[in-house]
Write an enzyme that holds these catalytic residues in place. Structure first.
Site, short mmCIF file in Angstrom:
data_model
loop_
_atom_site.label_atom_id
_atom_site.label_comp_id
_atom_site.label_asym_id
_atom_site.label_seq_id
_atom_site.Cartn_x
_atom_site.Cartn_y
_atom_site.Cartn_z
N TYR A 33 0.83 -1.20 0.00
CA TYR A 33 0.00 0.00 0.00
C TYR A 33 0.86 1.24 0.00
CZ TYR A 33 0.91 1.02 4.97
OH TYR A 33 1.51 1.34 6.16
N ARG A 52 8.55 4.12 -4.56
CA ARG A 52 8.52 3.17 -3.45
C ARG A 52 7.48 2.09 -3.70
NH1 ARG A 52 7.58 5.39 2.56
NH2 ARG A 52 5.48 5.74 1.71
N ARG A 102 -6.75 -21.63 -2.14
CA ARG A 102 -5.89 -21.00 -1.15
C ARG A 102 -4.56 -21.76 -1.09
NH1 ARG A 102 -4.34 -21.38 4.11
NH2 ARG A 102 -4.13 -19.41 5.30
N HIS A 104 -0.20 -21.47 -0.55
CA HIS A 104 0.85 -20.63 0.01
C HIS A 104 1.83 -20.14 -1.06
CE1 HIS A 104 -0.77 -22.08 3.79
NE2 HIS A 104 -0.02 -21.20 4.41
N LYS A 148 6.52 -1.86 1.98
CA LYS A 148 5.32 -1.27 2.58
C LYS A 148 4.16 -2.24 2.43
CE LYS A 148 3.24 3.30 3.18
NZ LYS A 148 3.64 3.44 4.59
N GLU A 180 12.17 2.50 14.38
CA GLU A 180 11.27 3.55 13.88
C GLU A 180 9.97 3.48 14.65
OE1 GLU A 180 10.45 2.78 9.74
OE2 GLU A 180 10.16 0.64 10.11
N LEU A 204 11.33 1.25 7.11
CA LEU A 204 10.75 1.69 5.84
C LEU A 204 11.53 2.89 5.31
CD1 LEU A 204 8.17 1.21 4.02
CD2 LEU A 204 7.23 3.22 5.18
#
Length: 281
Positions: A33, A52, A102, A104, A148, A180, A204
């Site tokens: 995101y 980024r 589903r 992995h 991120k 951070e 980050l």
């Protein structure tokens, strides 16, 4: 007022947005995101956010080739939600998409899910002026904090603990050294030297962090990128956070210990001033 969002190529009312329960973002937090800020309709450091985002997508192997179209989408969201005359934010999330089973491992030939929305994002004027309290805790996140990722449960657990303790952020410690905040970069000042941790997989690469270091270079403010401990942090003359939402946020108390004279320091004030000058450019 109707809230218009963007989902997979369409601008639609938020209440009409539907995402598959098989989406890997829902099942695995398999996505990334970005949050960008628009000051009175003008994006701040858009290209840095895009760079980024592209890096995060590449690191987790999501193939989304249309990031060049995002700027127009964001601007349309700002306009459609009547936010062009105020400070606003854009939240963007891209997941690997929905798969038939589903697994992995990464399934082949599925389309990413792309979701974005706009929201009012005013500066926290009182907090910027007076500073905030934070707590410190052990960094319980994974080892790829440079991505991120939408996998933010450790961040939210620690930030919730901060709020429950009357603070607004939690700064983290890993292997004895500060990393951070849960949603911000951490800076300190000692003897008028700005100090922050070097970039690595453990933090980050913050956009506002980058801006702060640019300001330091441009204005000949001494700075160091180095490790420092929590005990050192307590003894700093000034501490502040940097982030898209935090902007340049003074910290005046950490773990009930007073920083400086419990007022934002002179270097923090200077960096705030220079930051908002860049916003206005």
């Amino acid at each position: 007022m109707m809230n218009i969002v963007y989902l997979n190529g369409q601008f639609i009312p938020k209440e009409d947005a539907r995402i598959s329960p098989d989406d890997r973002g829902f099942l695995f937090a398999d996505g990334v995101y970005e949050v960008a800020k628009y000051y009175k309709g003008k994006a701040f450091r858009y290209q840095d956010h895009l760079d980024r985002l592209n890096r995060s997508l590449a690191e987790i192997q999501i193939n989304f080739a249309d990031t060049n179209k995002l700027e127009a989408i964001f601007e349309e969201l700002i306009i459609r939600n009547n936010l062009a005359d105020q400070d606003a934010g854009i939240y963007l999330q891209i997941t690997r998409g929905g798969a038939s089973s589903r697994s992995h491992f990464f399934p082949k030939n599925i389309e990413p899910t792309v979701y974005a929305y706009a929201f009012p994002f005013p500066s926290s004027v009182d907090k910027l002026e007076n500073g905030i309290k934070v707590i410190s805790r052990e960094d319980i996140r994974w080892h790829r904090c440079d991505i991120k990722s939408v996998s933010l449960l450790p961040n939210t657990l620690l930030n919730n603990e901060a709020v429950e303790n009357g603070a607004l952020e939690c700064v983290m410690v890993r292997d004895g050294y500060m990393t951070e905040g849960t949603h911000s970069s951490l800076f300190a000042v000692k003897d008028r030297v700005v100090i922050t941790r070097p970039l690595s997989n453990l933090i980050l690469p913050g956009i506002t962090r980058k801006v702060v270091l640019e300001i330091c270079k441009e204005d000949s403010i001494p700075f160091e990128e180095r490790l420092f401990t929590k005990d050192e942090l307590y003894q700093m003359d000034e501490v502040f956070l940097a982030g898209t939402g935090s902007e340049i946020m003074p910290v005046v108390e950490i773990d009930d210990k007073i920083i400086g004279n419990k007022k934002p320091g002179t270097i923090t004030r200077l960096l705030q001033k220079k930051f908002f000058e860049k916003v206005a450019e």
